[in-house]
Design an enzyme around this catalytic site. Sequence first.
Site, PDB file in Angstrom:
ATOM      1  N   HIS A  63       0.850  -1.190   0.000  1.00  0.00           N
ATOM      2  CA  HIS A  63       0.000   0.000   0.000  1.00  0.00           C
ATOM      3  C   HIS A  63       0.885   1.239   0.000  1.00  0.00           C
ATOM      4  O   HIS A  63       2.106   1.146   0.156  1.00  0.00           O
ATOM      5  CB  HIS A  63      -0.975  -0.009   1.174  1.00  0.00           C
ATOM      6  CG  HIS A  63      -0.347   0.046   2.530  1.00  0.00           C
ATOM      7  ND1 HIS A  63       0.421  -0.970   3.050  1.00  0.00           N
ATOM      8  CD2 HIS A  63      -0.379   1.011   3.493  1.00  0.00           C
ATOM      9  CE1 HIS A  63       0.830  -0.651   4.264  1.00  0.00           C
ATOM     10  NE2 HIS A  63       0.374   0.553   4.551  1.00  0.00           N
ATOM     11  N   HIS A  65       1.276   3.947   1.948  1.00  0.00           N
ATOM     12  CA  HIS A  65       1.714   4.718   3.106  1.00  0.00           C
ATOM     13  C   HIS A  65       3.245   4.801   3.083  1.00  0.00           C
ATOM     14  O   HIS A  65       3.940   3.861   2.663  1.00  0.00           O
ATOM     15  CB  HIS A  65       1.228   4.082   4.404  1.00  0.00           C
ATOM     16  CG  HIS A  65      -0.174   4.478   4.750  1.00  0.00           C
ATOM     17  ND1 HIS A  65      -0.978   3.733   5.593  1.00  0.00           N
ATOM     18  CD2 HIS A  65      -0.932   5.555   4.371  1.00  0.00           C
ATOM     19  CE1 HIS A  65      -2.154   4.340   5.715  1.00  0.00           C
ATOM     20  NE2 HIS A  65      -2.147   5.434   4.987  1.00  0.00           N
ATOM     21  N   ASP A  67       5.722   4.578   5.101  1.00  0.00           N
ATOM     22  CA  ASP A  67       6.630   3.619   5.740  1.00  0.00           C
ATOM     23  C   ASP A  67       6.762   2.317   4.938  1.00  0.00           C
ATOM     24  O   ASP A  67       7.537   1.441   5.307  1.00  0.00           O
ATOM     25  CB  ASP A  67       6.199   3.327   7.185  1.00  0.00           C
ATOM     26  CG  ASP A  67       4.782   2.809   7.312  1.00  0.00           C
ATOM     27  OD1 ASP A  67       3.920   3.188   6.495  1.00  0.00           O
ATOM     28  OD2 ASP A  67       4.504   2.032   8.248  1.00  0.00           O
ATOM     29  N   HIS A 144      -7.811  -1.526   5.417  1.00  0.00           N
ATOM     30  CA  HIS A 144      -6.924  -0.515   5.979  1.00  0.00           C
ATOM     31  C   HIS A 144      -7.446   0.860   5.589  1.00  0.00           C
ATOM     32  O   HIS A 144      -8.415   0.974   4.831  1.00  0.00           O
ATOM     33  CB  HIS A 144      -5.491  -0.742   5.470  1.00  0.00           C
ATOM     34  CG  HIS A 144      -4.437   0.008   6.223  1.00  0.00           C
ATOM     35  ND1 HIS A 144      -4.365   0.015   7.604  1.00  0.00           N
ATOM     36  CD2 HIS A 144      -3.406   0.796   5.797  1.00  0.00           C
ATOM     37  CE1 HIS A 144      -3.339   0.754   7.990  1.00  0.00           C
ATOM     38  NE2 HIS A 144      -2.750   1.246   6.905  1.00  0.00           N
ATOM     39  N   ASP A 215      -0.679  -3.849   5.746  1.00  0.00           N
ATOM     40  CA  ASP A 215      -1.375  -3.409   6.951  1.00  0.00           C
ATOM     41  C   ASP A 215      -2.858  -3.733   6.828  1.00  0.00           C
ATOM     42  O   ASP A 215      -3.483  -3.500   5.780  1.00  0.00           O
ATOM     43  CB  ASP A 215      -1.195  -1.908   7.145  1.00  0.00           C
ATOM     44  CG  ASP A 215       0.240  -1.530   7.459  1.00  0.00           C
ATOM     45  OD1 ASP A 215       1.100  -2.425   7.479  1.00  0.00           O
ATOM     46  OD2 ASP A 215       0.491  -0.330   7.669  1.00  0.00           O
ATOM     47  N   HIS A 273       6.111  -5.307  11.532  1.00  0.00           N
ATOM     48  CA  HIS A 273       5.421  -4.006  11.584  1.00  0.00           C
ATOM     49  C   HIS A 273       5.090  -3.668  13.047  1.00  0.00           C
ATOM     50  O   HIS A 273       3.948  -3.454  13.435  1.00  0.00           O
ATOM     51  CB  HIS A 273       4.141  -4.041  10.738  1.00  0.00           C
ATOM     52  CG  HIS A 273       3.636  -2.674  10.356  1.00  0.00           C
ATOM     53  ND1 HIS A 273       2.672  -2.019  11.087  1.00  0.00           N
ATOM     54  CD2 HIS A 273       3.946  -1.856   9.330  1.00  0.00           C
ATOM     55  CE1 HIS A 273       2.413  -0.849  10.521  1.00  0.00           C
ATOM     56  NE2 HIS A 273       3.175  -0.729   9.441  1.00  0.00           N
TER      57      HIS A 273
END
EC number: 3.1.26.11
Length: 315
Positions: A63, A65, A67, A144, A215, A273
């Site tokens: 995804h 994001h 990080d 998510h 996530d 994570h």
Amino acid sequence: MELYFLGTGAGMPSKERNVTSVVLNLLAERNTYWMFDCGEGTQHQVLRSPIRIGKLEKLFITHLHGDHLYGLPGLLTSRSYQGGDTPLTVYGPEGTEAFIRMALDISEAHLTYELKVQEHKKVYEETVIFEDDQFLVRLAPLVHRVDSFGFRIEEKPLTGKLQAEKLKALGISSGPIFGKIKQGLDVTLEDGTELKARDFIGPSYPGRIVTILGDTQPCDYSLKLAVGADVLVHEATFAEQKKHLAREYDHSTAMDAARTANEGGVGSLILTHISSRYQGAEAELLLREAKQIHEQTFLARDHWSFDVPRRSAQS
């Protein structure tokens, strides 16, 4: 086949954990690496690892994001300086290509290899995104705050071992005939004797299955992707006492991950994570909680590896 963890933290780097990136070492199988996510600083982590990004073949982004993504431009450009001249394919959600192209264009970067970007736009069910004669990769949507996906990497069944002693008993020594039969080809000898390859090949081996999730909250597809996997790599951002935060931010607890592994009949569960609130020995709380449900659980740390054992031969 081995999993190598370059980064195991959540959100932002900490002194103990860099942000997310894991490599599937396929040197023995196809002389390449596959990477899953590429958080900020991933190429620095590579420098302290045995990974060679020149042999990176595929890069999967779960995804968008930061990080899981911000290390991508640097790693792509550095690959050009580290012997990377073979094509590289990046798989990611819609927006992945725009992010890459903008970063490369603005910085006037020049890649010495062919870069392919394959986006999975709005995917609402399990989908095959790659298949060849060795591997099949399935993708499915998770739950998510942004579009997030999980990957199921399935190794195709492996040919059994050549039973050389049977051939030698017929007076055939190592050479071209051995090679042909090992490839599954029938052979006719000079005297007309026909050798069926299947009679000289041992039982085949089932392929291994590795599931790597982005996530997510616990959801139907995280379980479907995990069913029967040899290894499940699952986020464990919070301990159970912070379950309200996991729900608020669409994450999972360690026990959530363990429930998925247990219900899916997974061999080994690897927690990653990890929130920076769990430093040092505090992170062991996540492991203890997960083991209450799924005993074969490991807590990943940066520069830790896990060998995915080969399955037993089929009778």
